[in-house]
Design a protein around this motif. Structure first.
Motif, mmCIF file in Angstrom:
data_model
loop_
_atom_site.group_PDB
_atom_site.id
_atom_site.type_symbol
_atom_site.label_atom_id
_atom_site.label_comp_id
_atom_site.label_asym_id
_atom_site.label_seq_id
_atom_site.Cartn_x
_atom_site.Cartn_y
_atom_site.Cartn_z
ATOM 1 N N SER A 25 0.936 -1.256 -0.083
ATOM 2 C CA SER A 25 0.015 -0.166 0.018
ATOM 3 C C SER A 25 0.900 1.362 -0.252
ATOM 4 O O SER A 25 0.491 2.267 -0.682
ATOM 5 N N HIS A 29 1.290 4.366 -3.005
ATOM 6 C CA HIS A 29 1.300 5.809 -2.859
ATOM 7 C C HIS A 29 2.645 6.435 -2.838
ATOM 8 O O HIS A 29 2.572 7.739 -2.409
ATOM 9 N N PRO A 48 -2.491 5.406 4.633
ATOM 10 C CA PRO A 48 -2.907 5.776 3.441
ATOM 11 C C PRO A 48 -4.162 7.135 3.651
ATOM 12 O O PRO A 48 -4.650 7.280 4.562
#
Length: 54
Positions: A25, A29, A48
């Motif tokens: 994740s 990003h 996030p």
């Protein structure tokens, strides 16, 4: 411990998947794995962005 490519315990597999998910994740990003790990160990977990709802 891994045996023939499989985790020996369900707990070990769950821990590995949690770390893998966090790193994947973060990478999606724009944060590299080293920075994500460093932040986790220094108590500044990367999170996030929260999706805004109307």
């Amino acid at each position: 411990m891994k045996i023939s490519g499989c985790h020996q315990s369900e707990t070990g597999a769950a821990a590995w998947l949690a770390v893998r998910s966090y790193l994947d994740s973060a990478r999606k990003h724009g944060l590299n794995a080293f920075d994500a790990i460093r932040r986790a160990f220094t108590g500044h977990l990367w999170m996030p962005p929260i999706a805004l709802t109307n």
